[in-house]
Design a protein around this motif. Structure first.
Motif, PDB file in Angstrom:
ATOM      1  N   TRP A 491       0.828  -1.202   0.000  1.00 27.94           N
ATOM      2  CA  TRP A 491       0.000   0.000   0.000  1.00 27.94           C
ATOM      3  C   TRP A 491       0.865   1.255   0.000  1.00 27.94           C
ATOM      4  O   TRP A 491       1.993   1.250   0.512  1.00 27.94           O
ATOM      5  N   ARG A 492       0.300   2.369  -0.484  1.00 23.60           N
ATOM      6  CA  ARG A 492       0.954   3.676  -0.388  1.00 23.60           C
ATOM      7  C   ARG A 492       0.528   4.304   0.939  1.00 23.60           C
ATOM      8  O   ARG A 492      -0.401   5.128   1.005  1.00 23.60           O
ATOM      9  N   TRP A 493       1.184   3.889   1.993  1.00 23.99           N
ATOM     10  CA  TRP A 493       0.772   4.268   3.344  1.00 23.99           C
ATOM     11  C   TRP A 493       0.706   5.780   3.578  1.00 23.99           C
ATOM     12  O   TRP A 493      -0.231   6.264   4.235  1.00 23.99           O
ATOM     13  N   PRO A 494       1.664   6.569   3.081  1.00 24.36           N
ATOM     14  CA  PRO A 494       1.578   8.013   3.347  1.00 24.36           C
ATOM     15  C   PRO A 494       0.315   8.676   2.805  1.00 24.36           C
ATOM     16  O   PRO A 494      -0.090   9.742   3.291  1.00 24.36           O
ATOM     17  N   ASP A 495      -0.330   8.047   1.803  1.00 23.05           N
ATOM     18  CA  ASP A 495      -1.540   8.643   1.231  1.00 23.05           C
ATOM     19  C   ASP A 495      -2.801   8.352   2.042  1.00 23.05           C
ATOM     20  O   ASP A 495      -3.831   9.023   1.867  1.00 23.05           O
ATOM     21  N   LEU A 496      -2.744   7.358   2.928  1.00 20.94           N
ATOM     22  CA  LEU A 496      -3.974   6.869   3.555  1.00 20.94           C
ATOM     23  C   LEU A 496      -4.609   7.829   4.564  1.00 20.94           C
ATOM     24  O   LEU A 496      -5.841   7.962   4.585  1.00 20.94           O
ATOM     25  N   ALA A 498      -4.963  11.064   4.785  1.00 17.23           N
ATOM     26  CA  ALA A 498      -5.804  12.068   4.122  1.00 17.23           C
ATOM     27  C   ALA A 498      -6.947  11.403   3.356  1.00 17.23           C
ATOM     28  O   ALA A 498      -8.080  11.890   3.364  1.00 17.23           O
ATOM     29  N   ALA A 499      -6.666  10.270   2.708  1.00 16.38           N
ATOM     30  CA  ALA A 499      -7.705   9.581   1.945  1.00 16.38           C
ATOM     31  C   ALA A 499      -8.841   9.109   2.842  1.00 16.38           C
ATOM     32  O   ALA A 499      -9.998   9.065   2.412  1.00 16.38           O
ATOM     33  N   VAL A 507       2.402  13.523   8.018  1.00 14.27           N
ATOM     34  CA  VAL A 507       2.863  12.210   7.585  1.00 14.27           C
ATOM     35  C   VAL A 507       4.364  12.260   7.342  1.00 14.27           C
ATOM     36  O   VAL A 507       4.863  13.139   6.625  1.00 14.27           O
ATOM     37  N   THR A 509       8.040   9.723   6.763  1.00 17.51           N
ATOM     38  CA  THR A 509       8.567   8.413   6.404  1.00 17.51           C
ATOM     39  C   THR A 509      10.005   8.314   6.874  1.00 17.51           C
ATOM     40  O   THR A 509      10.793   9.247   6.691  1.00 17.51           O
ATOM     41  N   GLU A 534       5.626   6.323   8.878  1.00 14.76           N
ATOM     42  CA  GLU A 534       5.890   5.050   8.214  1.00 14.76           C
ATOM     43  C   GLU A 534       7.360   4.716   8.425  1.00 14.76           C
ATOM     44  O   GLU A 534       8.246   5.409   7.925  1.00 14.76           O
TER      45      GLU A 534
END
Length: 561
Positions: A491-496, A498-499, A507, A509, A534
């Motif tokens: 998964w693209r964890w940094p995007d979650l 806000a999504a 966020v 990393t 992350e």
């Protein structure tokens, strides 16, 4: 009568008043057509706030986290589809001795009487299927009817409090809104300090002889001390005798880990040498609320004899296998404190757990599990509630000493991955004065990440450290590291955040030691936003405690093949 109680209250009103009297100010769950009118009463209640979650399993986990902090919790689901989604979480609370109440609202009595094929049922006219399933994972249950509803509600709640385990109410839709008979008085709460005096005297006599004959006395503590109100009595015992003491992972946080005679985490053969010596080699081991489990004893590699020594359990105490019934845990610990007071300090009791200092980062060194948990352990503050998910986070953080005042939550006996994120939600709502510090792996987070949106909707601002190590690292350590069944979607964890609706998340990393140190420093400074870190480590890198446990588990597995 409680300030919110009314002589013409409905069944729901009585239930909410009872929950409020126990300090429950939040009710978790998911709305469904059967419970909507009941939830109207919840919204109107002056002392209880509705917390809708993304799913019923998340509601159950959140209630568990809430109850561990407040002492009790409740969740509401709809019949069938909703309650079965929650049953895993309720079972975990049963296994971990967490008291809460699950309220399942179903079709009205008229449909029951007719055997109607109602939605969310199995279509056979039997409305008791799911109540029967829940009886395996609760200590008390009831089908609520208007004529005896308040008494049945009180019976179930009282049993939950006494046994420190979940209860279950099946509440037909029309009964929820029916008028309730006037309450029969205040809710009865168990007296944990009560003891049969004859039995207590006999226990004290036997314990006195055992203590006087021992050159060295050590204490091992577990979570039942917390669940049965024994923290203060245990603290008095440890102080009175200057006794070396340890905890198993399920009991982490029940003692002050900065105390001079705390020797560390005990996990059987997985323990550090000094810890194992202090516990296994003691002339007398006092076990305070200890339950032996494979995950807390290094796969049952404990070196002490469970039939020897002094054992203090919720309602009984024993000395060398002789059981003394009806002696509550706090009463037994208080008696032992008087017996060890003034006892000379032995050389063994001067052993203490080393303060594992966090070394400074070496610039661009790739982030390792060893460095990750050193850094995270050093970042824990007294006002943190640390929640660790099953997997590398629990194995990594549990050997680290917590500062005085920090709280720790985990689920090592039931071990349901994904528990921690919704439990963070519950723990944060239960005590707003603390900041949550969630430690979760990528595999576990994929099961319940949707509750991140609930955290954001409620404007909660915890720190979340997500360990991205590309799949089920614990399972890889135990068996077949290259097997496809240990892989998960990347998964693209940094995007979650806000999504999923978290407002203005910060966020970060961390792939290197320096990036992790920067991220943790930033998290400590920024307290008005949810922090999502992350932390990326190699897929086969494991904490030392996990490596030890995996080696034992693999040896044991080969023996049974």
């Amino acid at each position: 009568m409680n300030a919110t109680e009314s002589s013409d209250a409905t069944i729901t009103g009585h239930l909410l008043d009872r929950l409020h009297s126990l300090g429950v100010t939040h009710l978790f769950g998911v709305a469904g057509d059967y419970n909507l009118r009941m939830l109207d009463e919840v919204l109107a209640h002056p002392g209880v706030q509705w917390v809708g979650t993304a799913g019923e399993l998340g509601a159950a986990y959140a209630a568990d986290g809430y109850a561990r902090v407040r002492g009790f919790a409740a969740l509401v689901t709809t019949h069938g589809v909703g309650e079965l989604s929650a049953i895993n979480g309720v079972a975990g609370s049963y296994a971990e001795h967490v008291p809460l109440l699950h309220i399942a609202v179903g079709p009205p009595r008229s449909k029951e009487r007719d055997g109607a094929v109602a939605h969310h049922t199995l279509g056979d006219g039997d409305y008791e299927h799911f109540a029967r399933a829940f009886r395996q994972v609760v200590c008390a249950d009831a089908v609520v009817r208007p004529e005896d509803g308040p008494d049945e509600i009180d019976r179930v709640i009282t049993t939950c409090l006494r046994e420190s385990r979940p209860g279950y109410l099946r509440l037909p839709q029309d009964v929820a809104l029916a008028n309730a008979p006037s309450p029969s008085g205040a809710l009865h709460r168990p007296d944990r300090h009560a003891a049969d005096q004859y039995s207590l005297t006999a226990f004290v006599d036997a314990a006195t002889r055992r203590i006087e004959a021992a050159d060295t006395v050590s204490v091992l503590a577990d979570c039942l001390v917390d669940r049965f109100d024994g923290r203060a009595a245990l603290s008095d015992l440890l102080s009175a005798g200057s006794l070396p003491h340890a905890v198993v992972v399920s009991g982490k946080g029940v003692v002050d880990e900065s105390a001079p005679h705390y020797v560390g985490l005990y996990a059987g053969a997985c323990s550090d040498g000094a810890v194992r010596s202090a516990i296994d080699d003691a002339d007398l081991l006092i076990r305070a609320g200890v339950r032996l489990a494979d995950t807390t004893s290094g796969g049952f590699t404990h070196g002490y004899d469970p039939d020897r020594g002094i054992s203090v359990d919720p309602t009984t105490a024993s000395v060398d296998g002789v059981v003394f019934p009806n002696v509550g845990l706090p009463a037994a610990l208080a008696a032992l404190a008087r017996l060890v007071e003034g006892r000379p300090t032995s050389a063994a009791s001067t052993t203490t757990a080393p303060h594992l200092r966090h070394r400074s980062s070496s610039g661009d060194n790739p982030l390792s599990q060893a460095y990750l948990w050193q850094a995270v352990g050093a970042a824990v503050r007294p006002d943190h509630t640390v929640i660790a998910d099953q997997g590398t986070p629990l194995f990594g953080i549990s050997p680290r000493r917590l500062p005085t005042g920090a709280r720790f939550l985990a689920q090592p006996v039931w071990g349901s991955i994904g528990y921690s994120l919704p439990a963070l939600l519950g723990a944060q709502l239960a005590d707003h004065s603390r900041r949550g510090l969630l430690l979760v792996g990528d595999g576990a987070a994929q099961l319940t990440i949707q509750e991140l949106g609930t955290l954001g909707r409620l404007r909660l601002t915890p720190v979340i450290v997500l360990v991205n190590n590309d799949g089920y690292t614990v399972e890889r350590a135990l068996h077949s590291p290259e097997a496809a069944y240990n892989d998960i979607a990347p998964w693209r964890w940094p995007d979650l955040p806000a999504a999923l609706g978290v407002p203005e998340p910060l966020v970060l990393t961390a792939r290197t030691e320096a990036e992790l140190d920067h991220s943790l420093t930033t998290a400590a400074e920024v307290t008005d936003r949810l922090i999502f870190i992350e932390a990326r480590t190699e897929r086969d890198d494991t904490p030392l405690l996990l490596s030890r446990f995996a080696e034992i588990a693999k040896r044991q597995a080969r023996k049974v093949q």
